[in-house]
Every structure is written in C-alpha cells, then in structure tokens.
Design an enzyme around this catalytic site. Structure first.
Site, mmCIF file in Angstrom:
data_model
loop_
_atom_site.group_PDB
_atom_site.id
_atom_site.type_symbol
_atom_site.label_atom_id
_atom_site.label_comp_id
_atom_site.label_asym_id
_atom_site.label_seq_id
_atom_site.Cartn_x
_atom_site.Cartn_y
_atom_site.Cartn_z
ATOM 1 N N ASP A 44 -36.337 16.193 -30.910
ATOM 2 C CA ASP A 44 -35.476 16.681 -32.001
ATOM 3 C C ASP A 44 -34.899 18.068 -31.688
ATOM 4 O OD1 ASP A 44 -34.738 17.974 -34.593
ATOM 5 O OD2 ASP A 44 -35.456 16.079 -35.415
ATOM 6 N N HIS A 98 -43.367 16.951 -36.243
ATOM 7 C CA HIS A 98 -42.590 17.832 -37.120
ATOM 8 C C HIS A 98 -42.160 17.142 -38.399
ATOM 9 C CE1 HIS A 98 -38.498 16.161 -36.306
ATOM 10 N NE2 HIS A 98 -39.104 15.715 -35.224
ATOM 11 N N CYS A 101 -39.515 13.859 -39.176
ATOM 12 C CA CYS A 101 -39.200 13.302 -37.851
ATOM 13 C C CYS A 101 -38.416 11.975 -37.991
ATOM 14 C CB CYS A 101 -40.486 13.063 -37.071
ATOM 15 S SG CYS A 101 -40.202 12.432 -35.401
HETATM 16 CO CO CO Z 1 -38.864 13.937 -34.325
#
Ligand code: CO
Length: 213
Positions: A44, A98, A101
């Site tokens: 990400d 995180h 996500c």
């Molecule tokens: Co992610």
C-alpha cells in the site's frame, strides 16, 4: 512539469541535501549494509516503512506484498528472509499490517476480480476461514476489516516463525525476535500487537488484543 519528472528533481534535491549535511554519506553507503531490521509489510502506497520510522537508508531490509502475507513457497519472501537472517543477521523482523488494508477488504468481500490478486489472497481467505467467528463478531464493517487485519498479522507472524530459516536461527541460539505490528492510517501511529521468540510455544499464540479501535 510532468509528474514523473518531479521524482527526478526531488531526488536531486535529496542527494544534494544529504551530501551537504554529511559529505561522506554516500561513500559510507557504498561500503556495505548492516541493517538491524527486516520489515515485511503491505505494498500500500500510504504505508511507508522508512518514512514513518525515520529510518535512514541502510537501516532496514524490506519486503512488501499485498496484505503482508507469508507463504513458505514464496521464493521472493523466503530469499529476502534467508538473506536478512543468515547473512545480514538482523535481530528483529517486523511484520506490519495496516488500517483499512485493501487486500484484506477484498479477501473479506470476495472483491478482487479473477487473476493474480485473487489467487494471491488465498492465504488471507484461509486466515478468515480459520478465525471466522472472531472476525465476524465485529458488527461494524470497517472495524471488521481492521480485526481481520490484526488476526492476519498474528497468523502470518506464526507462519514466519515456523519457517526453517527462523527455526534454525532459534535452534542455534541466535538472537531473533519477530514483531507483529499494525499501522493506523488515522493517526500515523504504529501499534504493536504481539512478539514471538523461542520462549513462546507457537501453538499457544492467542488472538491479539484489538488496537485498531
Ligand atoms: Co494493505
């Protein structure tokens, strides 16, 4: 100016600034690396391990993939792990999920179109099937994704601990701690979930406390 050209311009400024502050910075870089940490995180774009930990170049060996998954037949991750543990002798491996996500969201909703991403997320769907009641006990949609994120970090960390690379390191008495963290997009803070070391039986690793609340 074209946006990609801004990257090159920013890079020049960065390089000049570092040389100005520390004239031998790049000659020290050429001499070799001895990072203390291996970071395994999500791809990400909002989760930037070095920036959010203020780690300079040379401080962190890094592997990233969608949803920070650990597969022991993944030659990419396994070679990174082997090099980090056996050659660089990192003392800490951080596996970080995180908030929000997208990979985990897709694994929860079946939202990925057929193709490599959907195939890749099979590991995450297995985590869901192993902990369906824990994940589904959360009523709110976003909070359920975040609980899945946390449970996923736990399961992937245990998978990491079971690899022959980590097991051999522990068996030989080498110092190596595995850390499971999550990054909260809402406040920019890293929130620890659990640690694994040779003193903790892997069959008894409980679901972590909720921290993405
Ligand atoms: Co992610």
């Amino acid at each position: 100016m074209r946006k990609y050209k801004q990257l090159l311009l920013a890079n020049k400024a960065w390089s000049f600034e570092l040389k100005d502050e520390s004239p031998d910075f790049f000659s020290r870089q050429v001499a070799g690396q001895k990072p203390d940490f291996l970071w395994i995180g999500c791809s990400d774009s909002r989760v930037s391990p070095e920036q959010m930990t203020m780690t300079p170049p040379g401080g962190m060996f890094i592997h990233r993939n969608i949803a920070n998954l650990v597969n022991d037949d993944d030659m990419n991750l396994m070679s990174v792990l082997q090099y980090a543990v056996d050659v660089l002798e990192v003392k800490h491996v951080i596996l970080c999920g995180h908030h929000g996500c997208g990979g985990i969201k897709a694994a929860l909703s079946g939202g990925a179109p057929a193709g490599p991403v959907d195939d890749w997320l099979g590991n995450a769907r297995a985590v869901y099937h192993a902990h369906t009641s824990e994940i589904e006990s959360v009523a709110d949609d976003d909070a359920r994704v975040n609980r899945f994120v946390e449970v996923n970090v736990r399961d992937q960390l245990v998978r990491l601990a079971r690899t022959s690379i980590v097991q051999n390191r522990w068996a030989s008495g080498g110092q190596l701690v595995l850390h499971g963290w999550v990054y909260d997009l809402r406040d920019g803070l890293l929130k620890p979930l659990l640690d694994l070391d040779p003193s903790k039986p892997l069959d008894e690793v409980k679901a972590p406390e909720r921290v993405l609340v």
